[in-house]
Design an enzyme around this catalytic site. Structure first.
Site, PDB file in Angstrom:
ATOM      1  NE  ARG A 120      -0.623   0.705   4.886  1.00  0.00           N
ATOM      2  CZ  ARG A 120      -1.214   0.671   6.068  1.00  0.00           C
ATOM      3  NH1 ARG A 120      -2.416   0.148   6.195  1.00  0.00           N
ATOM      4  NH2 ARG A 120      -0.620   1.166   7.117  1.00  0.00           N
ATOM      5  CG  ASN A 158      -5.041   5.381   6.599  1.00  0.00           C
ATOM      6  OD1 ASN A 158      -5.903   5.581   7.458  1.00  0.00           O
ATOM      7  ND2 ASN A 158      -4.066   4.506   6.763  1.00  0.00           N
ATOM      8  CD  GLU A 159      -1.963   5.529  10.021  1.00  0.00           C
ATOM      9  OE1 GLU A 159      -1.233   4.757   9.370  1.00  0.00           O
ATOM     10  OE2 GLU A 159      -2.437   5.227  11.122  1.00  0.00           O
ATOM     11  CD  GLU A 313      -6.460   3.454  11.740  1.00  0.00           C
ATOM     12  OE1 GLU A 313      -5.490   2.769  12.108  1.00  0.00           O
ATOM     13  OE2 GLU A 313      -6.566   3.876  10.587  1.00  0.00           O
ATOM     14  CD  GLU A 362      -2.589  -3.778   8.556  1.00  0.00           C
ATOM     15  OE1 GLU A 362      -1.676  -3.024   8.935  1.00  0.00           O
ATOM     16  OE2 GLU A 362      -3.754  -3.382   8.369  1.00  0.00           O
ATOM     17  CG  HIS A 365      -4.223  -5.140  13.133  1.00  0.00           C
ATOM     18  ND1 HIS A 365      -5.330  -4.646  13.784  1.00  0.00           N
ATOM     19  CD2 HIS A 365      -3.259  -4.217  13.278  1.00  0.00           C
ATOM     20  CE1 HIS A 365      -5.030  -3.468  14.292  1.00  0.00           C
ATOM     21  NE2 HIS A 365      -3.778  -3.179  14.000  1.00  0.00           N
TER      22      HIS A 365
HETATM   23  C1  GLA Z   1      -2.567   2.105  10.726  1.00  0.00           C
HETATM   24  C2  GLA Z   1      -3.437   2.088   9.484  1.00  0.00           C
HETATM   25  C3  GLA Z   1      -4.343   0.926   9.397  1.00  0.00           C
HETATM   26  C4  GLA Z   1      -3.682  -0.337   9.877  1.00  0.00           C
HETATM   27  C5  GLA Z   1      -3.157  -0.114  11.266  1.00  0.00           C
HETATM   28  C6  GLA Z   1      -2.521  -1.361  11.830  1.00  0.00           C
HETATM   29  O1  GLA Z   1      -3.035   2.848  11.745  1.00  0.00           O
HETATM   30  O2  GLA Z   1      -4.173   3.261   9.331  1.00  0.00           O
HETATM   31  O3  GLA Z   1      -4.721   0.784   8.052  1.00  0.00           O
HETATM   32  O4  GLA Z   1      -2.626  -0.664   9.037  1.00  0.00           O
HETATM   33  O5  GLA Z   1      -2.184   0.877  11.230  1.00  0.00           O
HETATM   34  O6  GLA Z   1      -2.114  -1.163  13.148  1.00  0.00           O
END
Ligand code: GLA
Length: 687
Positions: A120, A158-159, A313, A362, A365
């Protein structure tokens, strides 16, 4: 501290209840499961989901050809169930067709390695094709869903944080530098390019800090960090424009993250977001994880200028730590952690992600619905958390615009401090910004103080105590704000390796810390970093390590001195009376017990108390969140002993009075207490 709400910056998020839910990726599952998901969400009390974060490849299967039918269906189903949607733009993960069509939009590492799709975040933030495609998909989503009744807000990207060192980035970096310096001579001066023959005679000779034979130019490297933060912000702004131009009016945010790296300058970012949101994953399985959650919560609220923000999150259970170590979350911890963020101003507790995936990178996770399904310890706790958040809904009062927490103590925080210490030719390998700031925050957390973080240069005069751990460079505005804070009667504590340099990372000559020598009343003529195996004892019994200095007093007095070695008898911690206040200088790294003892003395002298007047029992966290008519005490017992809280109020979770015999809070337990109006007499002790 009581201050008027600041009207600049993020407006804060307003909801009349706490948001509960998380990332929901229905596209990963057969549609036959969707209704079951929604039924389970209702069982758990989920009222908010983030949809579409990584859906680009399934929303736009060919350039400009959108497939929204599945998103239409799931948004309709969520809306029918009363679940709000935080709609994401999927730009963190362009589809394979995009990268093959636009290979110049793939990221290139500093060493020239080309990265490819198949994971990604395969994008270059400066590539024109990526920027155009991001705006296009944001526009398409906003045109279709801008007035959809399920959509409550927008989660752009995202981030942000994918670095690239390609020619597109080089060009954009040069444009940024031209705006900043205007004159190449000024850049050469700021970057100190006379050293090692780096003088630039044309702007296009300047590159991103690609792999070099030896050490990078530190000012070049920090300017690149500043540029990248601004470049990501520009990406975000373009999507905001796309969303607004398409007629969508919901608030727009993006999710920050603060792991062992930091890619954004959050103060300038937060001024543009409609509300601040944060992703947070504990960095430790042990009790220190609680201090990490508090750190994230206090930072987020501070970036939001004291207003409500959103925990976008967290993990319900197992999470990967540092790539290869897995940590689980024991019973009760999900609730305690969620309340810790909420106590610090989060308007909800969201998770990554709803359902643990069946496969993929993941797969291990945690999800709110684990692989075991709803018949599991995790899902039972999820349901209990949903019920708890409904019980305390009044705390989410949308009329509260801030400050949601009152703090008399503030820690100076800026990404520049972090980035400056990424330079690997420092006088000690132990100089590390985030560790120094965390240590200071941890020591205050363990003693029950409410803490804000503040921006260098901001007005600090409302804070009784301001702490400056490890802020290597200070600009003129930052220095002036520190002077004003002390001059008007505040207490300032500055640690070693702060105020040594200006914003270009040029050391101020004449003795350290040159930017604020007179404010501190000291002059340091030599740093004496310590061997990691050695500690130094100070005359009042405190213990230092990692660092020492030869401190000369100009106007300050010694609070404590080094006991041994070549610095024996020399000042270690000093105090300078300045204006109406006092400025302390700490020339060594204090270990945790010493730091706690020192801060306890300094805060007491400044008349600042922990939230309940004295330090809570070990492992117990107490935070007061402000309401309009009431204040709310969050008591989170992370410790191993039951404690009893007594005072005039009512626990919203159990609907019991905390007066009379008080309220027993078992080890691992929590209470959220509505304080009676005017309540001041509280006691909290091991039962
Ligand atoms: C980040 C991402 C998520 C996921 C988490 C896993 O915060 O935004 O997509 O990958 O990490 O901890």
């Amino acid at each position: 501290m009581s201050q008027e709400p600041d009207t600049s910056g993020p407006s804060g998020i307003t909801t009349d209840r706490f948001l509960f839910g998380g990332d929901y990726n229905p596209e990963q599952w057969p549609e036959t499961l969707w209704q079951q998901d929604i039924e389970l969400m209702r069982v758990a009390g989920v009222n908010a989901v983030t949809v579409g974060v990584f859906s680009w490849a399934l929303l736009e299967r060919e350039e400009g050809i959108y497939t929204f039918d599945w998103l239409d269906r799931i948004l309709g189903m969520l809306h029918a169930a009363g679940i709000g949607v935080i709609l994401a733009t999927p730009t963190a993960s362009p589809p394979p067709w995009f990268t093959l069509t636009h290979p110049d939009a793939l990221p290139i590492r500093a060493d020239g390695t080309q990265l490819w799709h198949g994971s990604r975040d395969a994008y270059c933030p400066s590539a024109p094709a990526y920027r155009a495609a991001s705006s296009a998909i944001a526009t398409a989503l906003a045109e279709r869903y801008g007035s959809h009744p399920a959509v409550t807000s927008w989660h752009v990207h995202n981030e942000y944080g994918t670095f690239c060192f390609c020619d597109h980035v080089a060009e954009s970096f040069r444009r940024w530098l031209r705006r900043k310096y205007e004159d190449l001579a000024d850049l050469n001066r700021a970057w100190y390019t006379a050293f090692w023959s780096q003088n630039y005679t044309q702007w296009d000779q300047i590159l991103p800090p690609r792999a070099t034979q030896y050490l990078h130019n530190p000012t070049h490297a920090v300017d690149f960090r500043r540029f990248m933060s601004d470049e990501f912000l520009q990406c975000w702004r373009e999507q905001r424009t796309a969303i607004r131009s398409a007629g969508a009016n919901q608030p727009i945010t993006t999710n920050y993250m603060l792991p062992p790296w930091n890619h954004l300058e959050q103060w300038s970012w937060s001024a543009e977001l409609d509300f601040v949101s944060m992703d947070h994953y504990l960095d430790s399985e042990g009790p220190d994880g609680e201090t990490h959650a508090a750190y994230a919560g206090d930072l987020s609220r501070s970036w939001a200028l004291g207003r409500p923000w959103l925990l976008m999150e967290q993990a319900a259970g197992v999470v990967t730590l540092h790539g290869n170590r897995y940590a689980s979350k024991g019973p009760g911890r999900m609730l305690r952690n969620s309340l810790s963020y909420i106590a610090r101003g989060s308007q909800g507790a969201l998770f990554f992600q709803w359902r643990a995936p069946a496969a993929g990178a993941e797969v291990w996770h945690a999800g709110l619905v684990p692989h075991a399904g709803a018949d599991s310890r995790v899902f039972k706790e999820v349901t209990a958390l949903g019920a708890a958040l409904a019980q305390i809904a009044e705390v989410a009062d949308p009329a509260v615009q801030g400050p949601v927490v009152d703090a008399d103590v503030a820690i100076l925080w800026h990404a520049d401090g972090w980035w400056a210490l990424e330079n690997r030719s420092l006088p000690s390998e132990h100089l590390d910004y985030s560790s120094a700031v965390r240590a200071t925050h941890r020591a205050l957390w363990q003693q029950g103080f409410a803490v804000d973080f503040v921006r260098p240069g901001a007005d600090l005069t409302a804070y009784r105590v301001v702490l400056v751990p490890s802020m290597f460079s200070l600009d003129d505005a930052a220095v002036a704000a520190l002077r004003a804070q002390v001059g008007t009667g505040g207490t300032l504590v500055v640690w070693y390796f702060s105020g040594v340099a200006d914003q270009d990372l040029h050391v101020t000559p004449g003795g350290y810390p040159g930017r604020i020598r007179d404010l501190l009343g000291v002059r340091v003529d030599e740093f004496l970093p310590l061997d990691p195996a050695h500690t130094v004892e100070l005359s009042d019994g405190l213990i230092g390590d990692q660092w020492s200095e030869n401190v000369q007093l100009t106007t300050a007095t010694a609070v404590t001195s080094y006991l041994q070695g070549e610095l024996a008898g020399r000042p270690a911690i000093t105090r300078n009376d300045y204006g109406n206040g006092a400025a302390y200088y700490v020339s060594t790294r204090l270990d945790l017990p010493s730091l706690k003892a020192f801060l306890s003395t300094v805060t007491a002298q400044a008349g600042v108390c922990p939230v309940l007047g004295s330090a809570p029992p070990a492992g117990v966290e107490v935070i007061r969140r402000n309401g309009v008519d009431h204040h709310y005490l969050f008591v989170l017992n992370h410790g191993s002993e039951p404690v009893r809280l007594s005072g005039p109020g009512t626990d919203l979770l159990t609907e019991t009075s905390t007066a009379a015999g008080g309220l027993l809070i078992n080890a691992g337990g929590v209470a959220v207490v509505r304080e009676d109006v005017g309540a001041t007499e509280w006691s909290l002790a091991v039962d």
